[in-house]
Design a protein around this motif. Structure first.
Motif, mmCIF file in Angstrom:
data_model
loop_
_atom_site.group_PDB
_atom_site.id
_atom_site.type_symbol
_atom_site.label_atom_id
_atom_site.label_comp_id
_atom_site.label_asym_id
_atom_site.label_seq_id
_atom_site.Cartn_x
_atom_site.Cartn_y
_atom_site.Cartn_z
ATOM 1 N N ARG A 13 54.500 41.427 23.658
ATOM 2 C CA ARG A 13 54.679 41.212 25.098
ATOM 3 C C ARG A 13 56.139 40.897 25.408
ATOM 4 N NH1 ARG A 13 50.152 37.852 24.846
ATOM 5 N NH2 ARG A 13 51.364 36.030 25.484
ATOM 6 N N LEU A 14 56.753 40.099 24.537
ATOM 7 C CA LEU A 14 58.164 39.760 24.729
ATOM 8 C C LEU A 14 59.035 41.010 24.657
ATOM 9 C CD1 LEU A 14 60.228 37.481 25.085
ATOM 10 C CD2 LEU A 14 60.368 37.324 22.593
ATOM 11 N N GLN A 15 58.705 41.918 23.752
ATOM 12 C CA GLN A 15 59.463 43.162 23.643
ATOM 13 C C GLN A 15 59.421 43.934 24.953
ATOM 14 O OE1 GLN A 15 57.991 45.792 20.615
ATOM 15 N NE2 GLN A 15 59.389 47.459 21.159
ATOM 16 N N LEU A 16 58.220 44.026 25.542
ATOM 17 C CA LEU A 16 58.094 44.759 26.797
ATOM 18 C C LEU A 16 58.737 44.010 27.957
ATOM 19 C CD1 LEU A 16 54.435 46.076 26.442
ATOM 20 C CD2 LEU A 16 56.574 47.307 25.996
ATOM 21 N N SER A 17 58.561 42.685 27.964
ATOM 22 C CA SER A 17 59.105 41.882 29.045
ATOM 23 C C SER A 17 60.643 41.970 29.077
ATOM 24 C CB SER A 17 58.693 40.415 28.868
ATOM 25 O OG SER A 17 59.290 39.587 29.844
ATOM 26 N N THR A 58 48.136 41.776 23.206
ATOM 27 C CA THR A 58 47.662 40.425 22.914
ATOM 28 C C THR A 58 48.652 39.655 22.033
ATOM 29 O OG1 THR A 58 46.403 41.261 21.023
ATOM 30 C CG2 THR A 58 45.247 41.047 23.143
ATOM 31 N N ARG A 59 49.564 40.367 21.410
ATOM 32 C CA ARG A 59 50.551 39.710 20.546
ATOM 33 C C ARG A 59 51.740 39.250 21.388
ATOM 34 N NH1 ARG A 59 52.014 43.403 15.510
ATOM 35 N NH2 ARG A 59 53.723 41.859 15.541
ATOM 36 N N GLU A 76 54.946 43.495 34.487
ATOM 37 C CA GLU A 76 55.797 42.371 34.864
ATOM 38 C C GLU A 76 54.961 41.130 35.163
ATOM 39 O OE1 GLU A 76 58.025 43.981 38.100
ATOM 40 O OE2 GLU A 76 59.708 44.603 36.829
ATOM 41 N N ALA A 77 53.856 41.312 35.886
ATOM 42 C CA ALA A 77 52.977 40.175 36.188
ATOM 43 C C ALA A 77 52.309 39.643 34.927
ATOM 44 C CB ALA A 77 51.932 40.595 37.217
ATOM 45 N N TRP A 78 51.891 40.542 34.037
ATOM 46 C CA TRP A 78 51.240 40.153 32.780
ATOM 47 C C TRP A 78 52.174 39.284 31.928
ATOM 48 C CZ3 TRP A 78 46.704 39.783 30.609
ATOM 49 C CH2 TRP A 78 46.562 39.797 29.211
ATOM 50 N N GLY A 86 50.216 36.464 29.720
ATOM 51 C CA GLY A 86 48.992 37.075 29.226
ATOM 52 C C GLY A 86 47.706 36.447 29.733
ATOM 53 N N GLN A 87 47.780 35.605 30.750
ATOM 54 C CA GLN A 87 46.582 34.968 31.301
ATOM 55 C C GLN A 87 45.941 35.908 32.334
ATOM 56 O OE1 GLN A 87 45.414 31.955 30.154
ATOM 57 N NE2 GLN A 87 47.101 32.228 28.666
ATOM 58 N N VAL A 88 44.738 36.390 32.015
ATOM 59 C CA VAL A 88 44.101 37.425 32.822
ATOM 60 C C VAL A 88 43.847 36.960 34.245
ATOM 61 C CG1 VAL A 88 42.034 38.854 33.087
ATOM 62 C CG2 VAL A 88 43.063 38.524 30.815
#
Length: 368
Positions: free
Chosen positions: A355-359, A350-351, A311-313, A318-320
């Protein structure tokens, strides 16, 4: 033709006798006394009233005439009219020479009360018809053609564009009183339409106005004690067909907001369009396949750490550095967790699209 009832008849009697020192009787179209200042005369037949009904004229009865008629005392009896229809008789008890000056005034007042009651009944019927029509907007089984025909029959003209809103009411208090108060507020302008949908819900269809501040409206509602718990707002609509679609979309938005943002009071469809769409399809086979990678991660996340990290990622795009700071962990710890998420899900974090799919998936799977 309007029919006098006992409640209206007694109301006429009480209003008149609050001013005049004479008994008043109101008879129905059959000559039965249905309202009187003398309870003993109620539900008795008045032969003087029958003479009025038969001849459609004023009948004065003196002491001598009263002895020849049943259920009659001296007085003046006048026809009561509504829309030129004879609906009953008004009688004033007393010496005709004494009560005659009051007769026409009392009849005029009585006919005004009848007209007022009829207008109230018509407004109530129109309100009932409008409420039923507005509720049918949320019923997909009612064809648009039927809605359009009913709107034309009711003389309902909608100016476009408009917004559709759904109001959830707070628990506690008397819901009918809350609804009545809000209905008066929301329907105060003719171009605004409102109706109760349930004990704790209100529908509001309003013209689109640029710069409208709904957050400020909610603050005002709180200050006035209107009891609004949540306001959900559709996109602008330009037709009756879009109005129907907006109503159905508001139900999906409501379900999404209750599941994901139970404390959020102002919910606009334009800000939650995609997650609302996905939430509405959350049980479909197609979407379940889309959620499968995320479910693999959550199945191995009994502590909730991986979900929190993901959730934070996603929130920090994606900013570490900013993500690690938000979680209060070292960058290396974050990288380890992300590698674990990628391993379990098979998703390349990284894609952006992955990330949108997981978010978005996180919004569809409730925490255990």
């Amino acid at each position: 033709m309007l029919e006098l009832d006992s409640a209206l008849a007694q109301h006429i009697v009480d209003r008149a006798m609050a001013i005049l020192p004479h008994n008043i009787n109101v008879m129905d179209a059959q000559g039965m006394i249905i309202g009187s200042g003398d309870p003993a005369r109620l539900h008795t037949r008045h032969e003087g009233a029958q003479l009025v009904l038969a001849n459609r004229r004023v009948v004065e009865i003196d002491e001598q005439a009263a002895t020849c008629l049943r259920g009659v005392r001296p007085g003046v009896n006048l026809p009561l009219l509504h829309a030129d229809e004879l609906i009953g008789v008004l009688g004033i008890t007393g010496d005709p020479e004494v009560v005659r000056p009051y007769a026409e005034l009392v009849r005029m007042a009585a006919e005004m009360l009848v007209e007022q009651r009829q207008l109230q009944a018509e407004r109530h019927w129109q309100r009932h018809q409008l409420d039923a029509w507005l509720r049918q907007l949320f019923d997909p089984t009612v064809p648009i053609g039927t809605l359009a025909a009913d709107a034309e029959r009711q003389g309902l003209t909608l100016a476009w564009p408009r917004h559709v809103c759904l109001l959830e009411l707070q628990d506690g208090g008397e819901p009918l009183a809350q609804q009545a108060r809000l209905l008066g507020v929301l329907s105060s302008k003719s171009e605004h339409l409102a109706a109760p949908l349930g004990m704790r819900e209100m529908f509001w269809c309003r013209p689109l106005h640029a710069g409208r501040d709904d957050a400020h409206w909610l603050e005002g509602a709180d200050e006035r004690g209107w009891g609004v718990a949540r306001l959900l707002i559709s996109d602008p609509v330009q037709s009756l067909e879009q109005l129907r679609q907006a109503c159905l979309a508001l139900r999906d938005l409501q379900a999404f907001a209750r599941a994901r943002y139970p404390a959020l009071r102002l919910v606009a469809l334009e800000e939650h369009r995609l997650p609302t769409l996905l939430h509405a399809q959350r049980n479909s086979w197609l979407l379940q396949g889309w959620l499968a990678p995320l479910k693999k991660v959550l199945a191995h996340d009994s502590s909730g750490v991986l979900r929190e990290t993901l959730e934070a990622w996603c929130e920090h795009d994606g900013q570490v550095q900013s993500c690690a700071a938000a979680l209060g962990i070292h960058r290396n710890t974050l990288r380890y967790r992300l590698e674990r998420i990628a391993e379990l899900s098979g998703v390349e974090l990284t894609r952006l699209d992955r990330r949108l799919q997981l978010s978005l998936g996180l919004g569809l799977i409730e925490p255990d």
